[in-house]
Design an enzyme around this catalytic site. Sequence first.
Site, mmCIF file in Angstrom:
data_model
loop_
_atom_site.group_PDB
_atom_site.id
_atom_site.type_symbol
_atom_site.label_atom_id
_atom_site.label_comp_id
_atom_site.label_asym_id
_atom_site.label_seq_id
_atom_site.Cartn_x
_atom_site.Cartn_y
_atom_site.Cartn_z
ATOM 1 N N HIS A 56 67.594 -17.836 -17.901
ATOM 2 C CA HIS A 56 67.810 -16.478 -18.411
ATOM 3 C C HIS A 56 67.855 -16.487 -19.946
ATOM 4 O O HIS A 56 67.188 -15.688 -20.611
ATOM 5 C CB HIS A 56 69.111 -15.915 -17.810
ATOM 6 C CG HIS A 56 69.491 -14.562 -18.310
ATOM 7 N ND1 HIS A 56 69.527 -13.442 -17.507
ATOM 8 C CD2 HIS A 56 69.860 -14.139 -19.551
ATOM 9 C CE1 HIS A 56 69.893 -12.393 -18.235
ATOM 10 N NE2 HIS A 56 70.102 -12.791 -19.474
ATOM 11 N N GLU A 57 68.623 -17.418 -20.503
ATOM 12 C CA GLU A 57 68.765 -17.486 -21.967
ATOM 13 C C GLU A 57 67.456 -17.931 -22.626
ATOM 14 O O GLU A 57 67.085 -17.433 -23.688
ATOM 15 C CB GLU A 57 69.901 -18.434 -22.366
ATOM 16 C CG GLU A 57 71.274 -18.074 -21.824
ATOM 17 C CD GLU A 57 71.641 -16.620 -22.002
ATOM 18 O OE1 GLU A 57 71.258 -16.011 -23.020
ATOM 19 O OE2 GLU A 57 72.304 -16.061 -21.104
ATOM 20 N N GLY A 75 76.431 -16.616 -20.981
ATOM 21 C CA GLY A 75 75.352 -17.083 -21.845
ATOM 22 C C GLY A 75 74.996 -16.043 -22.886
ATOM 23 O O GLY A 75 75.120 -14.836 -22.635
ATOM 24 N N HIS A 127 65.138 -15.165 -23.294
ATOM 25 C CA HIS A 127 65.486 -14.346 -24.468
ATOM 26 C C HIS A 127 64.754 -14.845 -25.717
ATOM 27 O O HIS A 127 64.425 -14.051 -26.599
ATOM 28 C CB HIS A 127 66.996 -14.423 -24.746
ATOM 29 C CG HIS A 127 67.813 -13.422 -23.982
ATOM 30 N ND1 HIS A 127 67.674 -12.060 -24.131
ATOM 31 C CD2 HIS A 127 68.810 -13.588 -23.074
ATOM 32 C CE1 HIS A 127 68.543 -11.434 -23.342
ATOM 33 N NE2 HIS A 127 69.245 -12.334 -22.682
ATOM 34 N N GLN A 177 70.167 -11.814 -29.237
ATOM 35 C CA GLN A 177 71.190 -10.871 -28.774
ATOM 36 C C GLN A 177 72.240 -10.584 -29.842
ATOM 37 O O GLN A 177 72.977 -9.602 -29.742
ATOM 38 C CB GLN A 177 71.890 -11.406 -27.523
ATOM 39 C CG GLN A 177 70.970 -11.487 -26.314
ATOM 40 C CD GLN A 177 71.741 -11.924 -25.093
ATOM 41 O OE1 GLN A 177 71.926 -13.119 -24.870
ATOM 42 N NE2 GLN A 177 72.217 -10.982 -24.309
ATOM 43 N N CYS A 216 73.058 -8.963 -17.950
ATOM 44 C CA CYS A 216 72.765 -9.407 -19.316
ATOM 45 C C CYS A 216 73.665 -8.631 -20.259
ATOM 46 O O CYS A 216 73.814 -7.418 -20.109
ATOM 47 C CB CYS A 216 71.289 -9.127 -19.628
ATOM 48 S SG CYS A 216 70.802 -9.631 -21.274
ATOM 49 N N LEU A 217 74.247 -9.327 -21.223
ATOM 50 C CA LEU A 217 75.136 -8.653 -22.179
ATOM 51 C C LEU A 217 74.380 -7.626 -23.018
ATOM 52 O O LEU A 217 74.991 -6.738 -23.604
ATOM 53 C CB LEU A 217 75.811 -9.682 -23.092
ATOM 54 C CG LEU A 217 76.836 -10.594 -22.407
ATOM 55 C CD1 LEU A 217 77.334 -11.660 -23.380
ATOM 56 C CD2 LEU A 217 78.009 -9.786 -21.856
HETATM 57 NI NI NI Z 1 70.722 -11.880 -21.259
#
Ligand code: NI
Length: 170
Positions: A130-131, A44, A134, A49, A88-89
């Site tokens: 999660h997304e 995701g 963000h 991000q 998380c990226l």
């Molecule tokens: Ni994340």
Amino acid sequence: MLDIYTLGEEVLREQCSDIKEFDEALKMLSDAMLDTLEEADGIGLAGPQVGVPKNIFVIHIRDEKPLVFVNPSITATSMETGVYEEGCLSIPGVYHDVVRPLRVTVQAQDVTGKPFTIEADGILARCIQHEYDHLSGKLYIDRLDEKEKEKVIRAYEKKNRAARKRKARV
Ligand code: NI
């Protein structure tokens, strides 16, 4: 490929705004986000991000079809919660258990503006939440207690320093 912003960058903390134009630029953005997600080997990725504080995220779970959520809203969550180890990226290399509802209903628009509703459970429900966080400047570490959050940040910073050193040697 788009640059992925990491912990400490201001854009990750912004309140995102709605997308109003369902144009070619949006299609290009969502395609680029899906490419970046695949390249980064994640499941995701949300607008902030990649430095775009807009209400958009993409999800691509292995063997499933890629999904683009524009202007999403979580309209229902289950009372029942579960624990799952998240990463998380934007905080690469560290992971921590996070408690969240097991099932969610999300309403969103696709890249052409067409509305859709998904009732999700399992990894998809987890990823959507999660997304979605963000988009209001929230990271999974904000859902941990202060001590655990500090631990994850310290582990991340340590990894980061080691990675920078390795790069410097090349
Ligand atoms: Ni994340």
